[in-house]
Design a protein around this motif. Sequence first.
Motif, mmCIF file in Angstrom:
data_model
loop_
_atom_site.group_PDB
_atom_site.id
_atom_site.type_symbol
_atom_site.label_atom_id
_atom_site.label_comp_id
_atom_site.label_asym_id
_atom_site.label_seq_id
_atom_site.Cartn_x
_atom_site.Cartn_y
_atom_site.Cartn_z
ATOM 1 N N ARG A 132 0.841 -1.214 0.000
ATOM 2 C CA ARG A 132 0.000 0.000 0.000
ATOM 3 C C ARG A 132 0.865 1.249 0.000
ATOM 4 N N ALA A 133 0.582 2.093 -0.972
ATOM 5 C CA ALA A 133 1.446 3.259 -1.167
ATOM 6 C C ALA A 133 1.330 4.259 -0.012
ATOM 7 N N ASP A 134 0.146 4.381 0.578
ATOM 8 C CA ASP A 134 -0.029 5.425 1.603
ATOM 9 C C ASP A 134 0.431 4.974 2.989
ATOM 10 N N GLY A 135 0.812 3.692 3.126
ATOM 11 C CA GLY A 135 1.316 3.206 4.410
ATOM 12 C C GLY A 135 0.290 3.217 5.530
ATOM 13 N N ARG A 136 -0.984 3.227 5.167
ATOM 14 C CA ARG A 136 -2.058 3.220 6.182
ATOM 15 C C ARG A 136 -3.067 2.154 5.797
ATOM 16 N N VAL A 407 -0.625 2.318 11.088
ATOM 17 C CA VAL A 407 0.447 2.818 10.219
ATOM 18 C C VAL A 407 1.298 1.609 9.881
ATOM 19 N N ASP A 409 4.433 0.561 8.996
ATOM 20 C CA ASP A 409 5.842 0.942 8.929
ATOM 21 C C ASP A 409 6.691 -0.335 8.818
#
Length: 423
Positions: A132-136, A407, A409
């Motif tokens: 996922r590009a938005d990291g959420r 998130v 990470d």
Amino acid sequence: MRLDPFAGAYLTDPAQVWRRLLDEPEGVRHDPDLGLWLITRHADVRRALGDAEAFGNALTLAPIYDVCPEAMEFIARIDAPPTTAAADPPVHPRTRRALRVTFANTAERVERRYGAIVQRRVDELVSRLVDRADGRADLVGEFTTELPLLVLLDILGVPEEDVGRVRAWGDGQIALLWGQPDPAEQVRLARDLWEFWRYCERLVGARLGGGRHGDDYVSQLLAYRDGDDEVLTVAEVSSIVFNLLVAGHETTAGLLAHALDQALSGPGRWRELGEDPRRIPAFLTETLRFAPAIDGWLRVTRRPVTLDGVTIPAGERCLLLIGAANRDPAVFARPEQFDPHRSDRDGHLSFGHGPHFCIGAALARLEAEMALTRLCRAVPGLRLAPGHRRSYKVNIAFRAHRSLPVVLDTTVPSGAPAAPVAG
Ligand code: HEM
């Protein structure tokens, strides 16, 4: 104290309510507003779960309130015969035997039969999260409710394109039976439930019509039946599928969400699990005790029963508060503390007890173990989104998170050793 399962603290911090109920002198009491007998203590809940002669399951899967007549019309059309969780002897032992023979239910058999399916689905979903590009993400929508359903559809041989429909039907059934829908919603949900039942009948009918048995679970159940109604009727096969499609995914989704919530909300827990995945099984057992996916379950008395000095008349519905029983200080030391190292953690009642003990417990545990192991490795810096506040869907039986925003990470938090690659 009065239990309001549909509002207030029960929807954000049910443990607060269980603690107050456990502090009261009586462990068995009638709640006139709910029309249910509340049973809170571990010994009493255990007895009610295990004593099939006194406490029956005939109404376990019936709505807990008076459904409006229009909704009742649809419910009356659902002619699913009672099996397993909705059945008493002699139907229960016969239908349970069918499940015991056909559905892998020990750790070893589950691993052998379903391990590859679970691993493939875990890998697929974790990769999707990591990409996922938005990291959420919301782990409830994108992971915890997805994984058990996809695994179950694979096992049962249900087409993947039906995943959305089956999920909506399962959610709807839980809201209809154990929630508090208004009459218009009751009608919609009851119509959907009838649709769901007809879907299960068609699924089984298609396997029957196909003339040959595949290796999917529905075919195996039909092979076990071998055309003999004394073993299982075709309607009972459909009914088992109808029940499994809900019992097998909404529950495990709950376990996954509770485990992730616990792992991400206690300091250092996520890192510790990543450092040593051998800690995960004990962590899950403590999650089951501390935050059960089903924290209230139902029985109906088949005769007058005396429990804790109180006599419950015959034909009364009882709510067994598994969540409270799992925190009974008579059984668990420091019950309010989440402690995966506790020696008394196996005493929890989250998979039931006695003749109806959960047939899918080993599968649920395998899914959660594989999911946590893989997620810890792939997303070592996973954390809850700042400001997230825990809240649960309105329900008397299923404790389901509304969301679990995180998130994603993928970097190892500074100061922490990298997680091992194996496992
Ligand atoms: C964390 C996950 C799960 C939880 C918390 C859970 C909980 C329970 C509980 C409390 C019962 C006892 C019902 C009673 O006494 O009336 C039960 C029974 C049952 N469970 Fe589970 N369950 C889980 C996962 C699964 C899975 C994965 C499956 C199947 C794929 C499954 C299938 C069943 C069935 C068929 C029964 C009825 C058994 C009988 O009545 O003999 N469950 N479960």
